[in-house]
Each structure stands twice: as structure tokens, then as C-alpha cells.
Design a protein around this motif. Structure first.
Motif, mmCIF file in Angstrom:
data_model
loop_
_atom_site.group_PDB
_atom_site.id
_atom_site.type_symbol
_atom_site.label_atom_id
_atom_site.label_comp_id
_atom_site.label_asym_id
_atom_site.label_seq_id
_atom_site.Cartn_x
_atom_site.Cartn_y
_atom_site.Cartn_z
ATOM 1 N N ILE A 37 0.837 -1.204 0.000
ATOM 2 C CA ILE A 37 0.000 0.000 0.000
ATOM 3 C C ILE A 37 0.871 1.252 0.000
ATOM 4 N N ILE A 38 1.845 1.301 0.894
ATOM 5 C CA ILE A 38 2.798 2.414 0.925
ATOM 6 C C ILE A 38 4.171 1.838 1.270
ATOM 7 N N LYS A 53 0.784 10.181 -3.194
ATOM 8 C CA LYS A 53 1.572 10.210 -4.434
ATOM 9 C C LYS A 53 2.383 8.931 -4.626
ATOM 10 N N HIS A 54 2.526 8.150 -3.557
ATOM 11 C CA HIS A 54 3.330 6.926 -3.615
ATOM 12 C C HIS A 54 2.521 5.670 -3.286
ATOM 13 N N ASN A 78 -7.405 -10.928 4.051
ATOM 14 C CA ASN A 78 -6.273 -10.444 4.830
ATOM 15 C C ASN A 78 -5.700 -9.127 4.287
ATOM 16 N N PHE A 79 -6.569 -8.230 3.851
ATOM 17 C CA PHE A 79 -6.110 -6.955 3.305
ATOM 18 C C PHE A 79 -5.451 -6.137 4.403
ATOM 19 N N GLY A 80 -4.280 -5.570 4.107
ATOM 20 C CA GLY A 80 -3.576 -4.720 5.067
ATOM 21 C C GLY A 80 -2.707 -5.479 6.046
ATOM 22 N N LEU A 90 -3.506 6.213 5.764
ATOM 23 C CA LEU A 90 -3.318 7.650 5.517
ATOM 24 C C LEU A 90 -3.054 7.915 4.037
ATOM 25 N N ALA A 91 -2.310 7.037 3.371
ATOM 26 C CA ALA A 91 -2.055 7.191 1.941
ATOM 27 C C ALA A 91 -3.353 7.084 1.146
#
Length: 184
Positions: A37-38, A53-54, A78-80, A90-91
Motif C-alpha cells: 500500500i505504501i 503520491k506513492h 487479509n487486506f492490510g 493515511l495514503a
């Protein structure tokens, strides 16, 4: 001893809250971890707009450039999962995502999402929702509609919806009235 007062939670009107209408979906599979995710190299950033942005860099590179406010993430099981970084939801917030739908969530991501104002919605049939589908999420009635098919979602507790509507746990807590401390 006086009875404890309960903390009032704002009632949610049927059309309020992050009910998605004609939202575009971004489909992901099972076990999407917080590093997908980030990526970890961006953890020095705390601004949601900059993190966005990332988002999904190295996983789905077009996401950060094409995500629009109101879009919905759809995941599998199992997302995240992975580390407990709050940066992941937050992203998503920075990109305008307010709802993530998945078959199941990693517990810490689920809680971090609520804390920052992203609604995690459990839908056992999330894998049947196509990438790019326009969906309608009806929290009150308990379903997601995509491609003219309805899929049941787990109920969203009223207190949790109150936290989401406030914009996250910090904003929700700012609205709480202090209760007198026991001095005996």
C-alpha cells in the motif's frame, strides 16, 4: 455513587456517511500488505496528500496518478497485513479513498483505518467485484451493488460509523464531552 453517563454517539442518517454511489473500484487480491500500500521508504512522510503520491508504488503504479476522491479499494482476504503502519490508510485518505471493501482485513489495518477515517467494509464476496466496476454501497441496508448484483456486507456498528463521519478517532474524541473523574 451516581450512574455513569454513556457517551452519546451521533445517529447516522441513511444517506449520510461514506455511502458510495457510482464509485470506481480498484481491485486487489489476497494478502495485500501495508508495504504494498505504501512502501517503507516513504514512512518519513506523514502528510496524507504526499503519501498518496506513492500509494501502491511498485504494486500498481498507475493508482497514484489515476485515483479520484470517492474511489473504493476492493481487496481479497487479509487486506492490510504486515506491519502496523498507520501510513497505509493515511495514503488512501490522501487519494480521497474513504472506503475499503475486502473479504477480510488484518486486525491492525482495520483499526488504523477507522482511526484515520477510512471505513473498512467486510464483504465475503468482494472477490466477485470487478476492477473498475461502478459500485453502490448501502451501509444501512447492508449490501454492495456491482454489475447489477448485490453482495451482502457485514453490519457497520453505529459507533464505528460515528468515528468515520467525524474524520477519524482524534476528531471524534475532540467532540466528546469530558466526564467527571471519580474523586473518592
Amino acid at each position: 455513587m451516581a450512574a455513569k453517563k454513556s457517551i452519546p454517539v451521533r445517529k447516522i442518517a441513511p444517506e449520510s456517511g461514506p455511502v458510495a454511489k457510482n464509485a470506481r473500484t480498484w481491485k486487489f487480491g489476497d494478502n495485500i500488505d501495508t508495504d504494498a500500500i505504501i512502501p517503507g521508504r516513504f514512512l518519513t512522510i506523514n502528510n496524507p496528500d504526499e503519501l498518496a503520491k506513492h500509494a501502491f508504488e511498485g504494486t500498481r503504479d498507475e493508482y497514484a496518478k489515476k485515483v479520484k476522491p470517492g474511489d473504493v479499494i476492493v481487496g481479497g482476504r487479509n487486506f492490510g497485513c504486515g506491519s502496523s503502519r498507520e501510513h497505509a490508510p493515511l495514503a488512501l485518505v490522501g487519494g480521497g479513498v474513504k472506503v475499503v471493501v475486502a473479504r477480510s482485513f488484518a486486525r491492525i489495518f482495520f483499526r488504523n483505518s477507522i482511526n484515520v477515517g477510512v471505513l473498512p467494509v467486510v464483504c465475503p464476496d468482494a472477490d466477485k467485484i470487478a476492477d473498475g466496476a461502478a459500485i453502490r454501497l448501502d451501509i444501512k441496508e447492508g449490501f454492495i451493488e456491482a454489475d447489477n448484483k448485490k453482495y451482502a456486507i457485514e453490519p457497520v456498528p453505529e459507533f464505528m460509523q460515528g468515528i468515520i463521519d467525524a474524520g477519524g478517532l482524534v476528531e471524534y474524541a475532540k467532540g466528546l464531552k469530558e466526564t467527571p473523574a471519580c474523586t473518592r
